[in-house]
Design an enzyme around this catalytic site. Structure first.
Site, short mmCIF file in Angstrom:
data_model
loop_
_atom_site.label_atom_id
_atom_site.label_comp_id
_atom_site.label_asym_id
_atom_site.label_seq_id
_atom_site.Cartn_x
_atom_site.Cartn_y
_atom_site.Cartn_z
N GLY A 99 -39.69 30.09 -32.34
CA GLY A 99 -41.00 29.43 -32.32
C GLY A 99 -41.58 29.06 -33.67
N CYS A 156 -30.01 23.93 -40.05
CA CYS A 156 -30.02 24.80 -41.23
C CYS A 156 -28.59 24.93 -41.73
CB CYS A 156 -30.67 26.14 -40.93
SG CYS A 156 -29.84 27.06 -39.65
N1 SAM Z 1 -36.71 25.79 -33.72
C1 SAM Z 1 -36.53 27.22 -33.76
C2 SAM Z 1 -37.53 27.84 -34.71
O1 SAM Z 1 -38.01 27.16 -35.61
O2 SAM Z 1 -37.91 29.00 -34.53
C3 SAM Z 1 -35.10 27.59 -34.11
C4 SAM Z 1 -34.10 26.97 -33.19
S1 SAM Z 1 -32.45 27.46 -33.43
C5 SAM Z 1 -32.01 26.64 -34.84
C6 SAM Z 1 -31.62 26.57 -32.17
C7 SAM Z 1 -31.94 26.99 -30.75
O3 SAM Z 1 -31.17 26.15 -29.88
C8 SAM Z 1 -31.56 28.42 -30.40
O4 SAM Z 1 -32.70 29.12 -29.96
C9 SAM Z 1 -30.53 28.29 -29.30
O5 SAM Z 1 -30.66 29.26 -28.26
C10 SAM Z 1 -30.81 26.89 -28.74
N2 SAM Z 1 -29.62 26.27 -28.09
C11 SAM Z 1 -28.34 26.70 -28.07
N3 SAM Z 1 -27.58 25.88 -27.33
C12 SAM Z 1 -28.38 24.92 -26.86
C13 SAM Z 1 -28.18 23.79 -26.01
N4 SAM Z 1 -26.98 23.50 -25.53
N5 SAM Z 1 -29.24 23.03 -25.72
C14 SAM Z 1 -30.46 23.33 -26.20
N6 SAM Z 1 -30.71 24.37 -27.02
C15 SAM Z 1 -29.69 25.16 -27.34
#
Ligand code: SAM
Length: 452
Positions: free
Chosen positions: A106, A224
């Site tokens: 989040g 990232c």
């Molecule tokens: N935006 C968040 C933050 O600022 O706190 C961090 C997000 S993290 C980089 C990417 C997220 O994408 C993870 O929580 C992961 O569970 C989710 N994710 C993984 N596979 C996915 C998919 N196929 N479609 C959508 N989201 C996915």
């Protein structure tokens, strides 16, 4: 830090000997910590605000305590400085319809909320159930009332919400090379093919994001990682396949341009931003801002979310609570009941049947036998000066409260619901009866603070 040999060879090839050595050396530097203050809350006290981050309104360098009043009340949020620039680039306008498609835990969603000031609609989605629960807690803590948290895969969401959003953020799951310094275990997953695998998933996610963005809408894509396969090459693919234009991102503080030569040589890729840890004071990120081409196609109007008509008894119980609690009664419209739980929806929420919802706007509270009990979320979303009965407590009392204990209060206090505040921030509702402030802090969130 011992970086994978294939990683070093790859970046030596891409960056050349001189730059790559600086890049590798930066992995031995200290992690950069940061946090943001929440503009929806009261003025933050008891925090070191001496090192503001120039490129974002709400950011500061420094490490915060996750078990402090400030963090638990949602007045501040811990976020690494390069991740903060994503929210800054995404910067939504008031009243927009915004989607944060990969949102847990989040960091970016709470940043978007800071700009939206509880106007418009933010759909904050997370595919992973457990992570969506953490996302819900963080959104709630932030005092958001305009946010719906969903737990869906992008494809299911896209079927429901075609051409719906003005702005979409895809903070994509990636190979996480910018996490190596913070979390060296991330290197265990890494191999030379990993960025290509991640890129496949990123394209799948973006295909769905594209369906949900209205013509002329803005797409913000971030990772990232430093891998060109997941960064410039993804943006080149978007331009090729969907005709997006790449918008200019203004750079300061040793931010670097995107590298056209790492993709298809489209000079507009320079408009993207690369935050490299050997140049920029942060862990590392790639960010692109794109505009979807306009089109004449009229988007079809979506069915609205079905609201609930409260019964006469429910209306009376709610009004009684509101009149006794608020100095000036707010008009809660867009009410929805799930069983006895009452929610207030943001405007413009479309029908979301078949989508798993973790949080729907603001959870107001629960209808109990002959009374209405306010939720913890409501205590985080109101301002203390809106509330008739406010009970300030000390930090020591707050520690007892988050541990689940009752508090002794002045016997002259009138009975009823009080908003507890600590260091000026709303931290929960409590019912005062016979010199005792009862504990309504949610059981699942309780914690103990270890004394030194
Ligand atoms: N935006 C968040 C933050 O600022 O706190 C961090 C997000 S993290 C980089 C990417 C997220 O994408 C993870 O929580 C992961 O569970 C989710 N994710 C993984 N596979 C996915 C998919 N196929 N479609 C959508 N989201 C996915």
């Amino acid at each position: 830090m011992k970086l994978p040999i294939d990683f070093k060879n790859k970046y030596r090839e891409l960056m050349g000997e001189v730059e790559s050595e600086k890049f590798f050396d930066s992995f031995d530097n200290e992690i950069t910590h940061g946090f943001r203050i929440n503009p929806l809350k009261e003025k933050v006290i008891d925090e070191n605000l001496s090192k503001p981050i120039k490129y974002t309104e709400f950011g500061y360098y420094g490490k915060i305590n996750g078990k402090s009043v400030n963090h638990q009340s949602g007045a501040i949020y811990s976020q690494e400085p390069s991740a903060m620039f994503v929210g800054e680039v995404a910067k939504p306008q008031l009243n927009e319809k915004v989607l944060d498609l990969c949102a847990a835990p989040g960091g970016k969603s709470t940043h978007l909320i800071s700009y939206m000031h509880n106007t418009g609609l933010l759909v904050s989605n997370e595919i992973d159930y457990k992570r969506s629960k953490v996302l819900t807690e963080n959104v709630e803590r932030f005092g958001a009332t305009n946010t719906v948290v969903t737990n869906s895969d992008p494809k299911t969401l896209a079927k429901k919400l075609p051409n719906f959003f003005d702005r979409i953020l895809v903070d994509a799951p990636c190979s996480g090379e910018g996490m190596f310094r913070k979390n060296p275990d991330a290197m265990d997953y890494w191999n030379l093919d990993y960025p290509v695998e991640c890129a496949k998933r990123q394209r799948e996610i973006l295909i769905e994001a594209n369906k949900m963005l209205r013509p002329g809408g803005e797409l913000i894509y971030s990772t990232c990682t430093f891998a060109p396969e997941e960064d410039e090459q993804i943006i080149a693919w978007l331009v090729d396949n969907f005709d997006y234009s790449i918008d200019v991102i203004n750079k300061t503080d040793n931010m670097n341009d995107g590298r056209p030569e790492w993709a298809d040589n489209n000079p507009d890729l320079q408009n993207c931003v690369r935050l490299f840890p050997h140049n920029f004071n942060g862990e590392g990120h790639f960010i692109a801002k794109l505009t979807k081409p306009n089109s004449e196609i009229e988007s079809k109007k979506l069915k609205p979310f079905k609201l609930t008509q409260l019964s006469k008894e429910q209306t009376e119980l709610l009004n009684e609570f509101i009149n006794l609690t608020f100095k000036t009664s707010p008009k809660f419209t867009n009410l929805v009941c799930f069983g006895d739980e009452l929610f207030v929806l943001p405007n413009e929420v479309p029908d979301l049947s078949k989508i798993k919802i973790s949080r729907l706007g603001l959870h107001l509270g629960t209808f109990k036998k002959k009374r209405f009990e306010p939720s913890y979320a409501l205590s985080l979303a109101v301002k203390p000066d809106q509330i008739s009965k406010v009970l300030p407590i000390s930090e020591e009392e707050w520690q007892k409260y988050v541990h689940g204990e009752t508090l002794s209060v002045d016997p002259s206090l009138e009975k009823g619901w009080y908003l507890l505040t600590c260091q000026g921030q709303g931290i929960g509702f409590s019912k005062v009866v016979n010199s005792v402030a009862k504990n309504f802090f949610p059981k699942g969130l309780r914690f103990a603070i270890k004394k030194d």
